[in-house]
Design a protein around this motif. Structure first.
Motif, PDB file in Angstrom:
ATOM      1  N   UNK A  19      47.292  -0.390  30.394  1.00 29.64           N
ATOM      2  CA  UNK A  19      47.895   0.630  29.460  1.00 29.64           C
ATOM      3  C   UNK A  19      46.576   0.900  28.271  1.00 29.64           C
ATOM      4  N   UNK A  20      45.836   0.259  27.917  1.00 33.62           N
ATOM      5  CA  UNK A  20      44.716   0.440  27.107  1.00 33.62           C
ATOM      6  C   UNK A  20      43.906   1.300  28.072  1.00 33.62           C
ATOM      7  N   UNK A  21      43.389   1.039  28.955  1.00 36.82           N
ATOM      8  CA  UNK A  21      42.393   1.809  29.971  1.00 36.82           C
ATOM      9  C   UNK A  21      43.055   3.143  30.245  1.00 36.82           C
ATOM     10  N   UNK A  22      44.453   3.475  30.364  1.00 36.61           N
ATOM     11  CA  UNK A  22      45.040   4.641  30.479  1.00 36.61           C
ATOM     12  C   UNK A  22      44.928   5.460  29.197  1.00 36.61           C
ATOM     13  N   UNK A  23      45.075   4.894  27.946  1.00 29.60           N
ATOM     14  CA  UNK A  23      45.048   5.588  26.976  1.00 29.60           C
ATOM     15  C   UNK A  23      43.624   6.071  26.613  1.00 29.60           C
ATOM     16  N   UNK A  24      42.586   5.293  26.868  1.00 30.53           N
ATOM     17  CA  UNK A  24      41.241   5.456  26.711  1.00 30.53           C
ATOM     18  C   UNK A  24      40.595   6.622  27.789  1.00 30.53           C
ATOM     19  N   UNK A  25      41.074   6.487  28.931  1.00 27.82           N
ATOM     20  CA  UNK A  25      40.787   7.570  29.977  1.00 27.82           C
ATOM     21  C   UNK A  25      41.253   9.128  29.616  1.00 27.82           C
ATOM     22  N   UNK A  26      42.339   9.114  29.043  1.00 31.61           N
ATOM     23  CA  UNK A  26      42.903  10.266  28.355  1.00 31.61           C
ATOM     24  C   UNK A  26      42.171  10.990  27.459  1.00 31.61           C
ATOM     25  N   UNK A  27      41.633   9.963  26.531  1.00 30.91           N
ATOM     26  CA  UNK A  27      40.998  10.221  25.447  1.00 30.91           C
ATOM     27  C   UNK A  27      39.423  10.754  25.533  1.00 30.91           C
ATOM     28  N   UNK A  28      38.925  10.367  26.636  1.00 30.50           N
ATOM     29  CA  UNK A  28      37.526  10.437  26.974  1.00 30.50           C
ATOM     30  C   UNK A  28      37.213  11.007  28.433  1.00 30.50           C
ATOM     31  N   UNK A  29      38.100  11.659  28.678  1.00 27.87           N
ATOM     32  CA  UNK A  29      38.071  12.379  30.158  1.00 27.87           C
ATOM     33  C   UNK A  29      37.707  11.209  31.107  1.00 27.87           C
ATOM     34  N   UNK A  30      38.354  10.389  31.354  1.00 27.39           N
ATOM     35  CA  UNK A  30      37.827   9.196  31.770  1.00 27.39           C
ATOM     36  C   UNK A  30      38.359   8.888  33.353  1.00 27.39           C
ATOM     37  N   UNK A  94      32.679  12.529  34.288  1.00 23.99           N
ATOM     38  CA  UNK A  94      33.886  11.575  33.661  1.00 23.99           C
ATOM     39  C   UNK A  94      33.306  10.497  33.321  1.00 23.99           C
ATOM     40  N   UNK A  95      34.011  10.000  32.122  1.00 24.10           N
ATOM     41  CA  UNK A  95      33.632   8.443  31.494  1.00 24.10           C
ATOM     42  C   UNK A  95      34.135   7.357  32.516  1.00 24.10           C
ATOM     43  N   UNK A  96      33.284   6.538  33.109  1.00 25.64           N
ATOM     44  CA  UNK A  96      33.664   5.650  33.881  1.00 25.64           C
ATOM     45  C   UNK A  96      34.066   4.080  32.928  1.00 25.64           C
ATOM     46  N   UNK A  97      35.417   3.848  33.376  1.00 24.98           N
ATOM     47  CA  UNK A  97      35.945   2.747  32.778  1.00 24.98           C
ATOM     48  C   UNK A  97      36.373   1.669  33.827  1.00 24.98           C
ATOM     49  N   UNK A  98      35.605   0.780  33.751  1.00 26.39           N
ATOM     50  CA  UNK A  98      35.777  -0.585  34.762  1.00 26.39           C
ATOM     51  C   UNK A  98      37.011  -1.296  34.053  1.00 26.39           C
ATOM     52  N   UNK A 295      45.778  -0.716  19.340  1.00 29.82           N
ATOM     53  CA  UNK A 295      44.505  -1.311  19.831  1.00 29.82           C
ATOM     54  C   UNK A 295      43.667  -0.308  20.565  1.00 29.82           C
ATOM     55  N   UNK A 296      44.101   0.595  21.425  1.00 29.01           N
ATOM     56  CA  UNK A 296      43.173   1.485  21.977  1.00 29.01           C
ATOM     57  C   UNK A 296      42.442   2.444  21.066  1.00 29.01           C
ATOM     58  N   UNK A 297      43.122   2.559  19.844  1.00 30.16           N
ATOM     59  CA  UNK A 297      42.444   3.447  19.113  1.00 30.16           C
ATOM     60  C   UNK A 297      41.366   2.819  18.291  1.00 30.16           C
ATOM     61  N   UNK A 298      41.658   1.370  18.144  1.00 33.50           N
ATOM     62  CA  UNK A 298      40.493   0.689  17.670  1.00 33.50           C
ATOM     63  C   UNK A 298      39.232   0.502  18.464  1.00 33.50           C
ATOM     64  N   UNK A 299      39.644   0.181  19.686  1.00 36.06           N
ATOM     65  CA  UNK A 299      38.607   0.240  20.562  1.00 36.06           C
ATOM     66  C   UNK A 299      37.899   1.611  20.645  1.00 36.06           C
ATOM     67  N   UNK A 300      38.662   2.715  20.675  1.00 35.39           N
ATOM     68  CA  UNK A 300      37.795   3.968  20.786  1.00 35.39           C
ATOM     69  C   UNK A 300      36.797   4.182  19.439  1.00 35.39           C
ATOM     70  N   UNK A 301      37.402   3.590  18.344  1.00 38.12           N
ATOM     71  CA  UNK A 301      36.889   4.196  17.036  1.00 38.12           C
ATOM     72  C   UNK A 301      35.400   3.232  17.180  1.00 38.12           C
ATOM     73  N   UNK A 302      35.526   1.901  17.721  1.00 43.09           N
ATOM     74  CA  UNK A 302      34.226   1.218  17.608  1.00 43.09           C
ATOM     75  C   UNK A 302      33.348   1.593  18.770  1.00 43.09           C
ATOM     76  N   UNK A 303      33.838   2.254  19.844  1.00 41.61           N
ATOM     77  CA  UNK A 303      32.914   2.878  20.862  1.00 41.61           C
ATOM     78  C   UNK A 303      32.302   3.956  20.344  1.00 41.61           C
ATOM     79  N   UNK A 304      32.849   4.736  19.408  1.00 45.73           N
ATOM     80  CA  UNK A 304      32.083   5.681  18.924  1.00 45.73           C
ATOM     81  C   UNK A 304      31.285   5.503  17.773  1.00 45.73           C
ATOM     82  N   UNK A 305      31.629   4.477  16.902  1.00 46.19           N
ATOM     83  CA  UNK A 305      30.719   4.004  16.071  1.00 46.19           C
ATOM     84  C   UNK A 305      29.434   3.300  16.169  1.00 46.19           C
TER      85      UNK A 305
END
Length: 310
Positions: A19-30, A94-98, A295-305
């Motif tokens: 679920x987290x990966x799906x949210x991040x993929x949508x946000x990052x064109x992943x 596309x952003x790869x997400x393993x 959770x996904x929003x926190x991961x995304x924020x840290x990723x960008x930071x």
């Protein structure tokens, strides 16, 4: 233009990775790349909690349920396939997400494959037959006698790694511990990534495992089990996969539905604890509580930071 390294999302089974990966993929064109040792195979979707058709239409999914169960994958092949999938993502911007919970595969992708030889099907089948006849305790004791150091690294109830270690010894006539590096962190990186570990408490995880097992045990799983048994020999290790083995016993009339579900829950619980033990030994993960709000929003924020670097 420098591209961000892959996102790598891991965690025990039922921790919410997908679920987290799906949210991040949508946000990052992943695009989501499979790193689960059972979700590679066609005909093994329901019992492995693989992505649904809706999810696969929502964002690109690579390596999921694309491969024949007649030819099981190993860590070396996963590394090659993951690299190819990442290259494909790059070409399509596309952003790869393993994503997955198979720690060996993810560690091998990060540090490279060990010096052990490729698997020998005949030798592996010899030890798997002994495993069925004599049990894991006998094989682990044999490994302890041959190579105490290797045995100390492998849980006494881990049949896959025990069989693999005995197979390596049979092929090379050398202690497996000489060929399997004990400290991967001392090796140079072969790939970099932004490594995210979703970490559930056991109290949080248990009811999720129970609910998922009950939801998973349905007619679609029974159909997958019947189809797999039609196409695979009885000794194929994929038939021993959690959920599939219990569902087959139910189909055979050897256990009831409730007994099958109870056994599924027990095996998934044991597996989740083993995954936690594995990931605890690796210090390169950025750890996030599984029950953390947004959770996904926190991961995304840290990723960008951190500039999307590992």
């Amino acid at each position: 233009m420098t591209m961000a390294p892959p996102l790598v999302i891991a965690g025990p089974t039922a921790s919410g990775k997908s679920g987290v990966a799906l949210t991040l993929a949508e946000a990052l064109n992943g695009a989501i790349i499979c790193a689960d040792s059972r979700q590679f195979y066609e005909g093994m979707v329901v019992g492995t909690a693989g992505p649904s058709e809706r999810e696969r239409a929502q964002v690109p999914h690579l390596l999921f349920h694309d491969f024949s169960p007649e030819s099981p994958l190993d860590a070396a092949r996963f590394v090659r396939l993951a690299d190819e999938a990442i290259g494909k993502c790059r070409k399509q911007a596309q952003q790869p997400i393993l994503v997955g919970g198979t720690g060996l595969y993810l560690r091998s992708w990060r540090y490279g494959i060990d010096d052990a030889p490729p698997s020998d099907p005949q030798i592996r089948e010899h030890f798997e037959a002994r495993l069925r006849q004599e049990g894991i305790a006998t094989l682990h004791a044999e490994l302890l006698n041959l190579d105490p150091q290797a045995a100390s690294r492998i849980h006494p109830n881990d049949p896959v790694r025990t069989v693999r270690a005995l197979e390596i010894h049979k092929i090379t006539q050398k202690p497996p511990s000489r060929l399997l590096p004990g400290n991967f962190a001392e090796r140079p990186l072969r790939q970099t990534g932004h490594h995210v570990l979703i970490w559930p408490t056991l109290e949080w995880l248990r009811p999720r495992l129970q609910a998922r097992a009950r939801e998973m045990f349905n007619e679609e799983l029974i159909k997958e089990v019947r189809d797999l048994h039609k196409r695979l020999p009885a000794e194929n290790r994929l038939l021993k996969t959690m959920g599939y083995e219990e569902a087959h016993l139910y189909v055979q009339g050897k256990i009831s539905e409730e007994e099958a579900i109870a056994q599924m829950i027990k095996r998934q619980w044991t597996y989740a604890r083993r995954q936690r033990t594995w990931f605890k030994k690796e210090n390169w993960w950025r750890v996030y509580p599984a029950d953390q709000p947004n959770l996904a929003r926190s991961i995304l924020a840290d990723w960008r930071d951190v500039g999307a670097t590992s």
